[in-house]
Design an enzyme around this catalytic site. Sequence first.
Site, PDB file in Angstrom:
ATOM      1  N   LYS A   1       0.823  -1.215   0.000  1.00  0.00           N
ATOM      2  CA  LYS A   1       0.000   0.000   0.000  1.00  0.00           C
ATOM      3  C   LYS A   1       0.853   1.260   0.000  1.00  0.00           C
ATOM      4  CE  LYS A   1      -3.507  -2.684   0.931  1.00  0.00           C
ATOM      5  NZ  LYS A   1      -4.853  -2.789   0.511  1.00  0.00           N
TER       6      LYS A   1
HETATM    7  C1  LIG Z   1      -0.896  -7.824   2.432  1.00  0.00           C
HETATM    8  C2  LIG Z   1      -2.032  -7.708   1.486  1.00  0.00           C
HETATM    9  N1  LIG Z   1      -2.073  -8.521   0.431  1.00  0.00           N
HETATM   10  C3  LIG Z   1      -3.082  -8.468  -0.455  1.00  0.00           C
HETATM   11  C4  LIG Z   1      -4.125  -7.583  -0.298  1.00  0.00           C
HETATM   12  C5  LIG Z   1      -5.205  -7.567  -1.324  1.00  0.00           C
HETATM   13  O1  LIG Z   1      -5.073  -6.478  -2.200  1.00  0.00           O
HETATM   14  P1  LIG Z   1      -6.348  -5.894  -2.930  1.00  0.00           P
HETATM   15  O2  LIG Z   1      -7.282  -5.482  -1.842  1.00  0.00           O
HETATM   16  O3  LIG Z   1      -5.845  -4.724  -3.694  1.00  0.00           O
HETATM   17  O4  LIG Z   1      -6.908  -6.964  -3.763  1.00  0.00           O
HETATM   18  C6  LIG Z   1      -4.127  -6.727   0.808  1.00  0.00           C
HETATM   19  C7  LIG Z   1      -5.214  -5.749   1.084  1.00  0.00           C
HETATM   20  O5  LIG Z   1      -5.708  -5.057   0.320  1.00  0.00           O
HETATM   21  C8  LIG Z   1      -3.040  -6.758   1.691  1.00  0.00           C
HETATM   22  O6  LIG Z   1      -2.963  -5.913   2.718  1.00  0.00           O
HETATM   23  N1  LIG Z   2      -6.524  -5.211   2.635  1.00  0.00           N
HETATM   24  C1  LIG Z   2      -6.866  -3.867   2.770  1.00  0.00           C
HETATM   25  C2  LIG Z   2      -8.319  -3.596   2.687  1.00  0.00           C
HETATM   26  C3  LIG Z   2      -8.588  -2.252   2.112  1.00  0.00           C
HETATM   27  O1  LIG Z   2      -8.276  -2.288   0.778  1.00  0.00           O
HETATM   28  P1  LIG Z   2      -7.976  -1.047  -0.132  1.00  0.00           P
HETATM   29  O2  LIG Z   2      -6.869  -1.501  -1.001  1.00  0.00           O
HETATM   30  O3  LIG Z   2      -9.233  -0.785  -0.861  1.00  0.00           O
HETATM   31  O4  LIG Z   2      -7.586   0.130   0.696  1.00  0.00           O
HETATM   32  C4  LIG Z   2      -6.200  -3.291   4.006  1.00  0.00           C
HETATM   33  O5  LIG Z   2      -5.156  -3.777   4.348  1.00  0.00           O
HETATM   34  O6  LIG Z   2      -6.691  -2.397   4.635  1.00  0.00           O
END
Ligand SMILES: Cc1ncc(COP(=O)(O)O)c(C=O)c1O
Ligand SMILES: N[C@@H](CCOP(=O)(O)O)C(=O)O
Length: 553
Positions: free
Chosen positions: A129
Amino acid sequence: MSNGVAVNGASDQTHTASQRYLSTRGEDSGLSFEEVVLKGLANDGGLYIPEAIPAATGWESWKDLPFVDLAYNILSLYISPSEIPADDLKDIINRSYSTFRAPEVTPLVNLQGDIHLLELFHGPTFAFKDVALQFLGNLFEYFLVRRNEGKTGRDRYHLTVVGATSGDTGSAAIYGLRGKKDVSVFMLHPKGRVSPIQELQMTTVLDANVHNLAVTGNFDNCQDIVKALFADPEINATHKLGAVNSINWARILAQTVYYFHSYFSLLRQQPSSFKLGDKVRFAVPSGNFGDILAGYFALRMGLPIDKLVIATNENDILDRFWKTGRYEKKPTYGKDAKGGLEQDGVKAHEDGVKETLSPAMDILVSSNFERLLWFLAYEFASSAGMDDDWNKKQAGQEVSSWLSDLKNKGGFGPVYKDVLEAARRNFESERISDQETLDTIKALYKEVGYVLDPHTAVGVEAARRAEKRAAEEPGAAKHTISLSTAHPAKFAGAVELALEEEQGFNFEENVLPPEFIGLDQREKRVKDVENDWKAVRDVVRTEVEEEFKSLGY
Ligand SMILES: Cc1ncc(COP(=O)(O)O)c(C=O)c1O
Ligand SMILES: N[C@@H](CCOP(=O)(O)O)C(=O)O
């Protein structure tokens, strides 16, 4: 044109179609990048997408560029220089990635055979992120400084960010925004359902503009509260709500960069078996569908991607869609031996969410899937031979109707055969159980000495399966890039469970980075709230007011 004024569609001369934005539900169009970044969610409840996906013309010549220059080339296709002049955009990008510990920002390492790990956890909070949220934090700051020139006190444009997190978005957003002027951040996490390190990373940040709220409920409840706040015209207007979740278009955009970057890294690392123009496969641990959607944009821009492999844990709504064409929440059934709820042998909650070893992906409804649905519906509408305005209108109507069924009936589908076939053309899906996650962590540690976090392990197992399948298919890509979305130290419980019996393995010595040591000794600030959007709205009002008073506004 900038400063939040819509760009006025086709008559605009300074924005290309890919620099103007519309809502997936059809009621908003012709918006500028600045408008969609600050608004986050459209008034009709839809998500913003560019009116066209640009071709990355000449992308082959970008192969030796450093991450930041590559980022500029990609991002500028979606952001008009009339909104952010080139030098300013370069400066925002440079500052955003100067906080990363790895010089390549997102390094690629060979894991085993033809599977390569794209390490996305070298930013301040050790999760993927950071790549988008360091950028988004600086982008908010840039727009706010410009809007607030010469303004004082309550006349200033003050952004109230409300976000939902299952653990990683929360800390990354907080690190991207802590201490920034004219922004308050309210981060909602499901109480007791994020990992201890994730919780500490959020709650030990004591800056006055950071507010952590622990919601009695699950991640989807947090996400629903955020959407309800955006849908409330009163709070949205008085508090100028902003989004940091992947509902914010800037999140997806920033994430497209590492698909290109890793492709070029693979070229350098595998010169004998991977040439410019060859296709590669990506495996992506998925929850809210934001990370993999960025890959879809890269593919549509022209990056040679064979398949995007969706890797879900046992919260498998996406996997079920690709297998059946139906997108539906799944209610919990059955009781476990202790009388608790269970589903397929795993602890579950009444709402149907299972508690897995990859908690950041414990998501019932993937919000970004709506963006893909729009492109699938648009492609389907385009086959009718009508004009482009008609196609876009049809796509918006179709998406609205699907989403309304999801809200009111718990699901929709099966979608038309052509729509499902289009989805299967670019994507495959795999569902990985907790046991398979543990087995994968164990196997990779034994075989190559690499410690995977549980989310990354879900991706790696999906990559292995996809490679096995591809071995039978003539012309399929040889190499797979598997996205490593978090550092293993964030998920000590799962990693230790998998590796506790491995000789010589010591979590503190082998895995824990110095940044995490002593976090549990620090002061924390967090407020408990009920799963009720109105209660959250009251907290937001009260705490923003207190911030204003302390600033003398
Ligand atoms: C460590 C981790 N892997 C994978 C994901 C999944 O990614 P996305 O929500 O973009 O599909 C998340 C949360 O979003 C995450 O925090
Ligand atoms: N896995 C995410 C959930 C939120 O997802 P987002 O990518 O839409 O912000 C988290 O870790 O908070």
